[in-house]
Design a protein around this motif. Structure first.
Motif, mmCIF file in Angstrom:
data_model
loop_
_atom_site.group_PDB
_atom_site.id
_atom_site.type_symbol
_atom_site.label_atom_id
_atom_site.label_comp_id
_atom_site.label_asym_id
_atom_site.label_seq_id
_atom_site.Cartn_x
_atom_site.Cartn_y
_atom_site.Cartn_z
ATOM 1 N N THR A 1 0.973 -1.186 0.051
ATOM 2 C CA THR A 1 0.089 -0.040 0.176
ATOM 3 C C THR A 1 0.969 1.214 0.166
ATOM 4 O OG1 THR A 1 -1.933 0.830 0.982
ATOM 5 C CG2 THR A 1 -0.052 0.256 2.595
ATOM 6 N N SER A 2 2.080 1.317 0.543
ATOM 7 C CA SER A 2 2.856 2.479 0.362
ATOM 8 C C SER A 2 3.402 2.560 -0.873
ATOM 9 C CB SER A 2 3.889 2.176 1.563
ATOM 10 O OG SER A 2 3.596 2.110 2.839
ATOM 11 N N ALA A 3 3.926 1.675 -1.560
ATOM 12 C CA ALA A 3 4.576 1.780 -2.906
ATOM 13 C C ALA A 3 3.533 1.906 -3.972
ATOM 14 C CB ALA A 3 5.505 0.517 -3.021
ATOM 15 N N TYR A 4 2.429 1.263 -3.824
ATOM 16 C CA TYR A 4 1.518 1.155 -5.104
ATOM 17 C C TYR A 4 0.491 1.822 -4.837
ATOM 18 C CZ TYR A 4 4.978 -2.241 -6.384
ATOM 19 O OH TYR A 4 6.035 -3.117 -6.519
ATOM 20 N N GLN A 5 0.061 2.834 -3.947
ATOM 21 C CA GLN A 5 -1.233 3.353 -3.606
ATOM 22 C C GLN A 5 -1.420 4.491 -4.901
ATOM 23 O OE1 GLN A 5 -1.306 6.964 -0.979
ATOM 24 N NE2 GLN A 5 -3.006 5.792 0.286
ATOM 25 N N SER A 6 -2.494 4.583 -5.261
ATOM 26 C CA SER A 6 -2.766 5.647 -6.247
ATOM 27 C C SER A 6 -3.916 6.675 -5.724
ATOM 28 C CB SER A 6 -3.494 4.983 -7.599
ATOM 29 O OG SER A 6 -4.477 4.117 -7.134
ATOM 30 N N GLU A 7 -3.613 7.788 -6.024
ATOM 31 C CA GLU A 7 -4.785 8.783 -5.511
ATOM 32 C C GLU A 7 -5.123 9.682 -6.819
ATOM 33 O OE1 GLU A 7 -4.345 12.800 -2.641
ATOM 34 O OE2 GLU A 7 -2.652 11.426 -2.860
ATOM 35 N N THR A 8 -6.537 10.013 -6.677
ATOM 36 C CA THR A 8 -6.857 10.915 -7.701
ATOM 37 C C THR A 8 -7.671 11.945 -7.134
ATOM 38 O OG1 THR A 8 -7.167 9.136 -9.433
ATOM 39 C CG2 THR A 8 -8.490 10.949 -9.769
ATOM 40 N N ILE A 9 -7.685 13.488 -7.314
ATOM 41 C CA ILE A 9 -8.450 14.531 -6.989
ATOM 42 C C ILE A 9 -8.972 15.160 -7.910
ATOM 43 C CG2 ILE A 9 -8.275 16.652 -5.259
ATOM 44 C CD1 ILE A 9 -6.005 15.337 -3.986
ATOM 45 N N LEU A 10 -10.229 15.178 -8.069
ATOM 46 C CA LEU A 10 -11.045 15.984 -9.052
ATOM 47 C C LEU A 10 -12.317 16.539 -8.517
ATOM 48 C CD1 LEU A 10 -12.468 13.472 -11.515
ATOM 49 C CD2 LEU A 10 -11.953 12.780 -9.044
ATOM 50 N N VAL A 11 -12.932 17.158 -9.353
ATOM 51 C CA VAL A 11 -14.406 17.898 -9.014
ATOM 52 C C VAL A 11 -15.261 17.204 -9.917
ATOM 53 C CG1 VAL A 11 -15.750 19.853 -9.261
ATOM 54 C CG2 VAL A 11 -13.347 20.160 -8.463
ATOM 55 N N MET A 12 -16.268 16.640 -9.447
ATOM 56 C CA MET A 12 -17.210 15.953 -10.184
ATOM 57 C C MET A 12 -18.671 16.358 -9.924
ATOM 58 S SD MET A 12 -15.736 11.921 -9.509
ATOM 59 C CE MET A 12 -16.839 11.029 -10.790
ATOM 60 N N LYS A 13 -19.273 16.168 -11.147
ATOM 61 C CA LYS A 13 -20.841 16.564 -11.165
ATOM 62 C C LYS A 13 -21.592 15.367 -11.408
ATOM 63 C CE LYS A 13 -19.724 21.293 -12.966
ATOM 64 N NZ LYS A 13 -20.122 22.224 -13.924
ATOM 65 N N PRO A 14 -22.711 15.236 -10.993
ATOM 66 C CA PRO A 14 -23.640 14.071 -11.125
ATOM 67 C C PRO A 14 -23.587 13.716 -12.737
ATOM 68 C CG PRO A 14 -24.722 15.659 -9.849
ATOM 69 C CD PRO A 14 -23.803 16.410 -10.231
ATOM 70 N N GLY A 15 -23.248 12.542 -12.753
ATOM 71 C CA GLY A 15 -23.242 11.903 -14.257
ATOM 72 C C GLY A 15 -21.628 11.497 -14.703
ATOM 73 N N ASP A 16 -20.794 12.375 -14.148
ATOM 74 C CA ASP A 16 -19.413 12.393 -14.346
ATOM 75 C C ASP A 16 -19.023 11.039 -13.933
ATOM 76 O OD1 ASP A 16 -19.431 14.871 -15.111
ATOM 77 O OD2 ASP A 16 -18.221 15.786 -13.731
ATOM 78 N N LYS A 17 -17.704 10.418 -14.807
ATOM 79 C CA LYS A 17 -17.282 9.364 -14.589
ATOM 80 C C LYS A 17 -15.644 9.367 -14.427
ATOM 81 C CE LYS A 17 -20.857 6.565 -16.962
ATOM 82 N NZ LYS A 17 -20.933 5.548 -18.190
ATOM 83 N N VAL A 18 -15.029 8.411 -13.610
ATOM 84 C CA VAL A 18 -13.549 8.513 -13.408
ATOM 85 C C VAL A 18 -13.335 7.102 -13.359
ATOM 86 C CG1 VAL A 18 -13.533 8.851 -10.976
ATOM 87 C CG2 VAL A 18 -11.590 9.329 -12.576
ATOM 88 N N THR A 19 -12.005 6.712 -13.959
ATOM 89 C CA THR A 19 -11.517 5.339 -14.004
ATOM 90 C C THR A 19 -10.278 5.300 -12.948
ATOM 91 O OG1 THR A 19 -12.397 4.868 -15.888
ATOM 92 C CG2 THR A 19 -10.476 3.365 -15.159
ATOM 93 N N VAL A 20 -10.064 4.667 -12.020
ATOM 94 C CA VAL A 20 -9.322 4.309 -10.972
ATOM 95 C C VAL A 20 -8.759 2.846 -10.698
ATOM 96 C CG1 VAL A 20 -8.365 4.873 -8.588
ATOM 97 C CG2 VAL A 20 -9.757 6.605 -9.774
ATOM 98 N N ALA A 21 -7.549 2.499 -10.970
ATOM 99 C CA ALA A 21 -7.069 1.200 -10.779
ATOM 100 C C ALA A 21 -7.898 0.198 -11.318
ATOM 101 C CB ALA A 21 -7.107 0.971 -9.121
ATOM 102 N N ASP B 1 -15.844 19.213 -0.316
ATOM 103 C CA ASP B 1 -16.921 20.247 -0.347
ATOM 104 C C ASP B 1 -17.282 20.736 -1.638
ATOM 105 O OD1 ASP B 1 -16.323 20.748 2.387
ATOM 106 O OD2 ASP B 1 -14.112 21.979 1.962
ATOM 107 N N ALA B 2 -18.709 21.294 -1.686
ATOM 108 C CA ALA B 2 -19.319 21.647 -2.790
ATOM 109 C C ALA B 2 -18.494 22.964 -3.400
ATOM 110 C CB ALA B 2 -20.668 22.267 -2.645
ATOM 111 N N GLN B 3 -18.394 22.936 -4.676
ATOM 112 C CA GLN B 3 -17.653 24.121 -5.589
ATOM 113 C C GLN B 3 -18.616 25.187 -5.863
ATOM 114 O OE1 GLN B 3 -14.172 24.026 -5.530
ATOM 115 N NE2 GLN B 3 -14.855 22.389 -3.927
ATOM 116 N N GLN B 4 -18.322 26.479 -6.160
ATOM 117 C CA GLN B 4 -19.275 27.566 -6.507
ATOM 118 C C GLN B 4 -19.557 27.161 -7.838
ATOM 119 O OE1 GLN B 4 -16.966 31.051 -5.722
ATOM 120 N NE2 GLN B 4 -17.481 31.077 -3.436
ATOM 121 N N THR B 5 -18.708 26.593 -8.590
ATOM 122 C CA THR B 5 -18.841 26.241 -10.034
ATOM 123 C C THR B 5 -19.708 25.101 -10.405
ATOM 124 O OG1 THR B 5 -17.007 24.966 -10.188
ATOM 125 C CG2 THR B 5 -16.657 27.505 -10.825
#
Length: 660
Positions: A513-533, A602-606
């Motif tokens: 977990t220390s060597a191969y942890q992956s992290e994704t930070i993004l702003v998402m709206k309903p319907g948005d998709k993201v692929t992780v691992a 948190d919710a974003q103003q945009t």
């Protein structure tokens, strides 16, 4: 009325502790059996009085008696029952009452189950144990009285810190304190041995089960705290080298060394001076942890924010017990007779290497924890010592320890055969090499040393299993003979094997977990998709919800893999009614590959919400390994030769062989 009875019981416990401190010790000095006999009923009476005081405080919490200042400051009528109960120890005053209750519990256990101890030793142990209880009862009554009243009483309480309102935190402190305080028995045995000037294999045999019980509780307590921080704080990690985390980790390292050192002393009557010193230092580190958490010198989610005056009181207690213990050690160490000699390549030599590396790593953690505090107190300069320092200093010390760990059980006492041990570990080494190749094949990115770390964990696990296979002659004897040998194995041997296997499994989880942890930070709206691992997450939106004493915004994520729906994750952000404090609740999908870990921001103003998504490979191996280690300790304690303490000579004067 019940609260006043609890207060009175606490005062009586102080008086009984004073009697138990003075009278048995005086009896041991005079060799007066009548005076020494007072220690046993006094220890049991002290425990019963403290238990009554603890029940009285619990009663006040369960019934929301806000006329008690401690209840008003740390509880609320709308809290679920489990958190009303856990609120008893979720604060400084109540936790100190639990601390001294556990202290008395260990003393009462020695009084009830230490009948095979020499009379003078038992009297001195109970006296030293009571002196610690006396000091902390005095501390509670003078600076941290949990039974103080308020007049007029408030209508409602302020509530418990929201991050403590969690099932894991309901059980984490009692287990952690049992580990902390349990090492007091090893300290009491060490001081009693120094008073009498008598240390031998029997002493080590007596002290081992108490130390093992404390080590078990501290192991599972630390693991539970790590698990809570992992899923409750929403940061995606399992250990941050927080000073308060270190405060519990240091006694664990020293206690682990003490267990192995006591084994050498029991088997070979060697390392006597070192084992006594280690028993004193282990409990000293427990007292240091108590000081760090309660003195106000640290800022941490784990610390009790209290005024420095209380810290000064605890510091004074540390000076008395740590300074007094070390002074007595310095005075008597020269009188202790050393044990037998042994070759560097031997079982004893392996355990000495174990002790050197564990205590050095403990010293490293101690320096990294205290240096910023010392620097600030001297110069006013504030610095932070964090994971980079500890990873670069602690990690290299663990590598030789883990590499040597499987060899120890295959080495004979006094003089071992390193080549023969290596031959017996050939299969374990081959599996470890296979783990390196498999890790390289599966990992498409660095760090490139990580596969060797995983292989080291696998080597430790397979080495533990190889020891059992060698003992039962797996592959060379008939099946019935193998089963017979396995059934006749001492339970302490099985426990040791399980403990080492758990260590190896934990190492695999830590490295992965220390060597191969992956992290994704993004702003998402309903319907948005993201692929992780390899997982595809679809954000469905956020909906409000209401809990028993909090409001929350709950996010919804659909998780699919290769087009097939796996499950839905619901991370949330909560606002508690009292006190109005926000917390994060992670949404976690657990699988054999690792954890998919989502945190709603948190919710974003945009429009949309900040979302953090982690993938932590094999992270649960860490806590599974800790649970296996805890079970291993329990298995060892069921070995009668370990539970009964020192052997009682039979008619012919023969003593049963000590457990391995």
């Amino acid at each position: 009325m019940i609260v006043e009875l609890g207060h009175f019981a606490l005062i009586l416990a102080l008086v009984v502790a004073a009697v138990q401190t003075i009278v048995p010790a005086l009896g041991a000095y005079r060799r007066d059996d009548r005076l020494m006999a007072i220690g046993e009923p006094a220890a049991i009476c002290q425990f019963m009085l403290l238990f009554a005081a603890f029940l009285a405080l619990t009663y006040a919490y369960v019934n929301s008696d806000f006329s008690v200042a401690n209840v008003a400051q740390n509880s609320h009528s709308a809290k679920p029952l489990i958190y009303k109960i856990s609120g008893v120890w979720g604060n400084h005053e109540g936790s100190m009452l639990l601390w001294v209750l556990i202290l008395a519990l260990f003393g009462a256990a020695v009084a009830m189950y230490g009948q095979n101890l020499p009379t003078t030793l038992r009297a001195n142990v109970l006296s030293v144990q009571a002196s610690i209880a006396l000091a902390f009862c005095l501390f509670i009554l003078t600076t941290s009285n949990p039974f103080d009243r308020l007049d007029p009483a408030p209508v409602e309480g302020r509530g418990l810190n929201p991050i403590l309102q969690d099932p894991a935190l309901a059980f984490h402190p009692p287990l952690l304190y049992t580990g902390y305080v349990g090492f007091s028995i090893a300290f009491s045995f060490a001081i009693a041995a120094l008073i009498e000037g008598r240390t031998d294999a029997a002493w080590a045999r007596w002290v081992r089960p108490w130390t093992l019980a404390a080590w078990m509780c501290l192991t599972i307590g630390i693991a539970m705290g790590s698990w809570w921080a992992y899923y409750e704080l929403g940061w995606g990690g399992w250990w941050f080298w927080d000073p308060v985390e270190n405060a519990s980790f240091m006694p664990w390292l020293a206690g682990t060394a003490l267990l192995h050192s006591a084994l050498v002393m029991e088997k070979r009557e060697a390392l006597k001076v070192w084992t006594i010193l280690l028993a004193i230092l282990t409990f000293s580190l427990s007292l240091l942890g108590t000081f760090l958490v309660r003195s106000g010198v640290l800022t941490s989610v784990h610390a009790f924010a209290v005024d420095p005056e209380r810290g000064v009181f605890i510091l004074g207690l540390m000076v008395i017990f740590i300074g007094g213990g070390l002074a007595l050690f310095a005075l008597r160490a020269g009188e202790l007779r050393q044990g037998g000699l042994f070759a560097p390549i031997s079982r004893e030599g392996g355990l000495v290497l174990n002790n050197i590396l564990l205590t050095t790593s403990c010293a490293t953690v101690l320096v990294g924890t205290l240096y910023p505090l010392a620097l600030e107190s001297i110069t006013g300069e504030k610095i932070s010592v964090g994971p980079p320092f500890f990873n670069l200093t602690f990690g290299p010390l663990m590598l030789p320890l883990l590499l040597a760990l499987p060899f120890g059980p295959f080495l004979a006492w006094k003089r071992g055969d390193l080549r023969g041990a290596a031959q017996r570990l050939f299969f374990a080494g081959a599996v470890a090499v296979g783990a390196v190749l498999m890790s390289y094949a599966m990992a498409s990115r660095g760090p490139w040393l990580a596969p060797f770390g995983i292989a080291l964990g696998v080597f430790v696990m397979m080495g533990a299993l190889s020891e059992i296979a060698h003992r039962v002659k797996l592959g060379t004897a008939a099946r019935d003979e193998v089963l017979r040998r396995f059934g006749n194995l001492p339970r302490s041997v099985v426990g040791t094997t399980l403990a080492h296997f758990g260590v190896g499994l934990m190492v695999v989880g830590i490295v992965a977990t220390s060597a191969y942890q992956s992290e994704t930070i993004l702003v998402m709206k309903p319907g948005d998709k993201v692929t992780v691992a390899g997982y595809e997450l679809t954000f469905k939106g956020v909906a409000p919800a209401r809990g028993p004493n909090y409001r929350e915004q709950v996010g919804s994520f659909d998780v699919t893999r290769d087009g097939s729906r796996i499950e839905a994750l619901y991370p949330s952000k909560r606002i508690y009614d009292q006190p109005p404090q926000p917390t994060s609740e992670a949404g976690i999908h657990a699988s054999w590959r690792g954890d998919l870990y989502t945190v709603l921001g948190d919710a974003q103003q945009t429009g949309g919400f900040t979302v953090r998504i982690y993938f932590n490979p094999l992270v649960r191996f860490i806590w599974i390994g800790c649970v296996i280690m805890f079970i291993a300790g329990g298995v060892s304690l069921t070995d009668r030769r370990l539970r009964v303490g020192a052997p009682v000579r039979g008619r012919r004067g023969a003593a049963p062989q000590p457990a391995e």
